[in-house]
Write an enzyme that holds these catalytic residues in place. Structure first.
Site: not given
Length: 440
Positions: A20, A77, A121, A165-166, A287, A289, A349, A396, A403-404
């Site tokens: 990213q 991180r 990631h 990650n995730e 993480n 959101y 995050e 984060w 952003e993907w």
């Protein structure tokens, strides 16, 4: 609760990921990743954007480390790009890639900041995807070898380690619904990717410890589940989605077993891997959101649940409802579910995107982000008061980034990036977080 206070040893940090922010995707001997392939595929990324430059952290890391030093964080991180270290996903490491991370880590440490290293990631080397990717056990084996290389080289400087990650996002968004790389749409047939990522986690924990790693944990995306009603059907759907996005990744690591809902979808012989997956860990990274709404499936739905939007809350520009108490409920729920099996927790995050612009006065006035972070820290403090052992919080993200599939429009950073000039402008939230850290 207003103005929550935290222990003096509480760890304040910021998070980023290699793909990213780094850019330089064709430099330094780096190989092709699945995200390079995905961004080159027509129609996959908003406005056909790509990460060939991103925030140009590969060339500007010194400037970014200076910003972190000004911020006063105790930890950074970051993630290692697997294709920068092993361009083909296996074999001899790339000396230029290792040298880049040597320089980066040396400067982070010199700034008095503790590196927290994420091994993966989402930027899987394309060569491994061509051989089956996370649908193949071989990828987990290769990941263990990669973890050994990184651990042996950097364990003297990286203070905390996160293998993957995730993995839920990789499985569901990457292999089940195709919104992220590698873009497969396998629905529940994607669940073997969850198991092989969990196995990769366990193999990496073993490799990192053998290399002298001092603290190894996780970073999983978790959501509290909100059924649409109290009906048995909606509750059952809620249990299924809880199993799918939360427990499939937490239960094997913490309890050494999978939730019953997913067992039939796992690869043959999965149980033999559970002792490897359940390696003791030193911390559990959460993480957070948003909550996830769910209802019983409608007619013709091939899944045992139906996702529902969370309504009645303000939204970020990344289409996430802002629900601070969801973080408190999630943390307290984890504490009650796993009890003595849950190690100390870090929020690895938490953040939000808004339409941040540089105003005529040269500043970025992002009061919405300040309010978001403040309210979520209240939720963290409430969870701590309820008995959850929480040791730190990572925002984060340090800076705006790629952003993907949504490209550059969602801005999550404490630092604004002008993608034309690459100028860094600390936002008002940067100053707020700096002052918070100084006063704690």
């Amino acid at each position: 609760m207003e103005n929550p206070t935290f222990p003096s040893e509480f760890l304040w940090g910021v998070s980023t990921s290699a793909f990213q922010i780094e850019g330089a995707t064709g430099e330094g001997g780096r190989g092709q990743s699945i995200w390079d392939t995905f961004t080159e595929t027509e129609g996959k990324i908003a406005r056909a954007e790509h990460a060939k430059v991103a925030a140009d952290h590969f060339h500007r890391y010194s400037e970014d480390i200076a910003l972190m030093a000004e911020l006063g964080v105790g930890a950074y991180r970051m993630s290692f790009a697997w294709p920068r270290i092993q361009p083909g996903g296996s074999g001899k490491p790339n000396a230029e890639g290792l040298a880049f991370y040597d320089k980066l880590l040396d400067e982070v440490c010199a700034a008095g900041i503790a590196p927290t290293g994420t091994l993966f990631h989402w930027d899987l080397p394309q060569a491994l995807e061509d051989k089956g990717g996370w649908l193949s056990r071989d990828t987990a084996e290769r990941f263990g070898e990669y973890a050994a290389i990184v651990g042996e080289r950097f364990s003297d400087r990286v203070k905390m380690w996160i293998p993957l990650n995730e993995p839920m996002v990789m499985s569901i968004f990457g292999y089940a619904i195709g919104e992220y790389a590698p873009g497969k749409t396998l629905l529940l047939d994607a669940l073997p990717t969850a198991h092989y990522q969990n196995l990769a986690h366990g193999l990496a924990v073993q490799a990192l410890r053998a290399a002298g790693a001092r603290s190894v944990g996780t970073a999983n995306n978790h959501s509290p589940i909100w059924p649409a009603s109290d009906s048995p059907e909606d509750k059952a759907a809620g249990e299924w989605i809880d199993a799918l996005i939360n427990r499939t990744y937490a239960d094997p690591v913490l309890l050494g077993r999978y939730p019953e809902q997913v067992v039939e979808h796992l690869p043959e012989g999965f149980a033999d891997d559970l002792p490897t997956i359940a390696q003791p860990i030193d911390f559990y990274g959460v993480n957070y959101y948003e909550p996830q709404g769910v209802a019983a499936p409608g007619e013709g739905n091939p899944l045992p649940f139906e996702l529902r939007a969370i309504e009645g809350y303000p939204m970020t520009t990344n289409d996430s409802p802002i629900v601070p108490h969801g973080l408190r409920d999630l943390l307290v729920g984890f504490h009650e579910r796993y009890r003595e099996h849950l190690p100390p927790v870090y929020i690895t995050e938490n953040g939000c995107s808004f339409d941040d612009v540089v105003a005529e006065d040269g500043h970025v006035h992002d009061q919405e982000r300040i309010d978001f972070l403040d309210s979520h820290l209240v939720a963290v403090r409430e969870a701590m008061d309820a008995g959850v052992d929480i040791r730190g919080y990572f925002v984060w993200s340090l800076m705006d980034n790629f952003e993907w599939s949504k490209g550059y429009q969602p801005r999550f950073g404490l630092v604004h990036i002008d993608y034309e000039t690459l100028k860094r402008t600390p936002k008002d939230s940067f100053g707020w977080y700096r002052d918070l850290i100084r006063h704690e």
